[in-house]
Design an enzyme around this catalytic site. Structure first.
Site, PDB file in Angstrom:
ATOM      1  N   LYS A 143       0.802  -1.216   0.000  1.00  0.00           N
ATOM      2  CA  LYS A 143       0.000   0.000   0.000  1.00  0.00           C
ATOM      3  C   LYS A 143       0.842   1.278   0.000  1.00  0.00           C
ATOM      4  CE  LYS A 143      -0.633   0.214   5.038  1.00  0.00           C
ATOM      5  NZ  LYS A 143      -1.635   0.229   6.141  1.00  0.00           N
ATOM      6  N   GLY A 185       9.768  -2.221   0.328  1.00  0.00           N
ATOM      7  CA  GLY A 185      10.782  -2.161   1.371  1.00  0.00           C
ATOM      8  C   GLY A 185      10.173  -2.058   2.746  1.00  0.00           C
ATOM      9  N   LYS A 190      20.112   3.520  10.546  1.00  0.00           N
ATOM     10  CA  LYS A 190      21.537   3.194  10.524  1.00  0.00           C
ATOM     11  C   LYS A 190      22.330   4.233   9.733  1.00  0.00           C
ATOM     12  CE  LYS A 190      20.056  -0.185  12.777  1.00  0.00           C
ATOM     13  NZ  LYS A 190      18.686   0.329  12.867  1.00  0.00           N
ATOM     14  N   GLY A 247      14.349   3.201  20.969  1.00  0.00           N
ATOM     15  CA  GLY A 247      14.604   4.321  21.860  1.00  0.00           C
ATOM     16  C   GLY A 247      16.077   4.568  22.080  1.00  0.00           C
ATOM     17  N   SER A 294       8.389   5.718  21.839  1.00  0.00           N
ATOM     18  CA  SER A 294       9.109   4.520  21.423  1.00  0.00           C
ATOM     19  C   SER A 294       8.849   3.379  22.403  1.00  0.00           C
ATOM     20  CB  SER A 294      10.612   4.828  21.342  1.00  0.00           C
ATOM     21  OG  SER A 294      11.323   3.695  20.951  1.00  0.00           O
ATOM     22  N   ALA A 341      13.566  -7.729  10.844  1.00  0.00           N
ATOM     23  CA  ALA A 341      13.554  -7.925   9.396  1.00  0.00           C
ATOM     24  C   ALA A 341      14.196  -9.240   8.998  1.00  0.00           C
ATOM     25  CB  ALA A 341      14.275  -6.766   8.705  1.00  0.00           C
ATOM     26  N   HIS A 345      43.275 -13.388  11.713  1.00  0.00           N
ATOM     27  CA  HIS A 345      43.967 -12.544  12.686  1.00  0.00           C
ATOM     28  C   HIS A 345      44.604 -11.361  11.973  1.00  0.00           C
ATOM     29  CE1 HIS A 345      46.302 -11.497  16.242  1.00  0.00           C
ATOM     30  NE2 HIS A 345      47.363 -11.364  15.434  1.00  0.00           N
TER      31      HIS A 345
END
Length: 446
Positions: free
Chosen positions: A33, A37, A49, A183, A262, A310, A434
């Site tokens: 709608k 995504g 992010k 939050g 939140s 997700a 390493h």
């Protein structure tokens, strides 16, 4: 036309299911709608992010002298950052559209509602002025921000994550109601760009579901950065300028310029009323094959109310489509990683001590500071972190919890070990490159 599969919702679960189904030869209709995504890509995971990375770059620049580097950065250009965030989102949405086209998925941008299910299992629904029918239906309608009925909330111009991700002017003071993942990520971002942040959480610790010991350490780090935490506080009223709270019978007021709500999310099920599906709490109940109480109808992602992540939705999508194709496959939740992209990051997978204690499962703890990793020391001047591993009596990895960058990457190693039920001996046979921070897992197990 009778489709083999109709999918409601174009988030990570929905578009992953659509691509897999279409590539497997099923005629597939994906109905979304809003924007492909879903919440994750458009107003959740990815834009958050993007902002957090810029904040991390600023943090690094402000403390560059610790690494013998001279830098002059003093602030984030918020309008430019929002423009970059929008550019990132558009690029990824375009990528999803291209994947759908390449796979042969028919995409419909419309709001849909299920009409009925025929006796033979055919699902019928309406979208716009048209009707559609499918042999199978996958519900991937996601979740929405939950706004509790706090006195004054209807008259308050509060933020949800959507508004917080679009603001081009940082408030001087921000009160965040809820100290969970969302939050804390916003607390991290706004703290980095200079906002006075207060986090109000009703529970005794932030980030419920994460290892409490590591969550407390993360909170202590952010307290040193200037974030104020009010734990065990109940919000009793809100306005455009203040949040009223109650703690142990005493009331107080926090003055603020903005409020970010939140406190969690709830499944979106409005389009499903005609199905009369069996529910589990607020979410749609499913079995291990992701089937609902109607055999031809499946549900994945946030709408189940179980694991609102997700990456969980993507795996559930794969399981659902495999079963629609006739390949019996079950969903495993043994190793679902969770990451909070604060700076430093905190991540966990598998069982926590609380869970193991509640279920009476014997375990032992192995724990080491991140300082045992040479690369961590080289890249994290003056800070430390923790690697905490939980082992069963037969030396299998039950849970893994990390505080320190890049916890979100290291947790993948532990997730694979837990899902495959690897023993300490099995893990130690793996050659870790390493120097990497991931070597801390091996160091902790030795």
């Amino acid at each position: 036309m009778l489709y083999d599969l109709i999918i409601l919702g174009g988030g990570p679960g929905g578009y992953s299911a659509a691509e897999k189904a279409a590539r497997s030869g099923l005629s597939t209709l994906l109905i979304e709608k809003a924007s492909l995504g879903g919440v994750c890509l458009n107003e959740g995971c990815i834009p958050t992010k993007t902002l957090l990375y810029s904040a991390k770059v600023l943090d690094t620049a402000l403390h560059a002298d610790k690494y013998a580097v001279e830098a002059s950065a003093t602030a984030v250009d918020l309008p430019k950052l929002i423009t970059r965030k929008t550019k990132v989102v558009r690029k990824l949405v375009a990528g999803v559209k291209a994947k759908m086209k390449e796979a042969g998925v028919e995409v419909l941008n419309a709001e849909a509602a299920v009409s009925c299910v025929d006796p033979d299992g055919t699902v019928r629904l309406t979208a716009g002025e048209y009707s559609y029918a499918g042999k199978h239906l996958i519900i991937a309608t996601g979740s929405e921000t939950f706004v509790p009925p706090i006195p004054g909330v209807d008259e308050t111009d509060f933020w949800t994550s959507r508004e917080a991700l679009s603001t081009k002017e940082a408030p001087k003071r921000l009160a965040i109601i809820g100290g969970g993942v969302i939050g804390m990520e916003f607390a991290s971002f706004f703290n980095s760009i200079g906002t006075e942040v207060t986090v109000i959480e009703m529970l005794p610790e932030i980030i419920n579901g994460m290892d409490p010991e590591l969550a407390a350490q993360l909170r202590a780090i952010y307290e040193k950065k200037g974030v104020k935490f009010l734990l065990g506080h109940k919000v009793t009223a809100v306005s455009n300028t203040a949040v009223e709270v109650e703690y142990q019978g005493e009331c107080s007021q926090i003055l603020t310029d903005r409020i970010l709500m939140s406190v969690g999310r709830r499944p979106v099920t409005a389009a499903l009323e005609a199905l009369n599906l069996k529910m589990r709490g607020r979410g749609v109940a499913v079995d291990e094959y992701m089937r609902t109480s109607i055999p031809s109808v499946y549900a994945i992602g946030d709408v189940t109310g179980f694991s609102l992540l997700a990456h969980t939705a993507i795996r559930e999508a794969e399981v659902a489509v495999e079963n629609i194709l006739g390949n019996k496959e079950t969903m495993s939740y043994r190793a679902v990683p969770a990451v909070v992209y604060t700076n430093p990051e905190i991540a966990g997978v598998g069982a926590t001590e609380e869970k193991l204690q509640a279920e009476g499962i014997p375990y032992r703890v192995l724990q080491k500071p991140m300082a045992f990793s040479g690369r961590f020391i080289a890249e994290n001047e003056g800070v430390n972190g923790v690697c905490k591993l939980l082992l069963s009596e037969d030396n299998k990895l039950l849970g893994a919890h990390f505080l320190g960058n890049p916890a979100g990457e290291m947790v993948v190693i532990a997730a694979m070990a837990i899902e495959q039920q690897m023993t300490v001996k099995d893990i130690l046979k793996v050659i870790f490159p390493h120097p990497t921070v991931g070597e801390i897992i091996r160091e902790t197990l030795i």
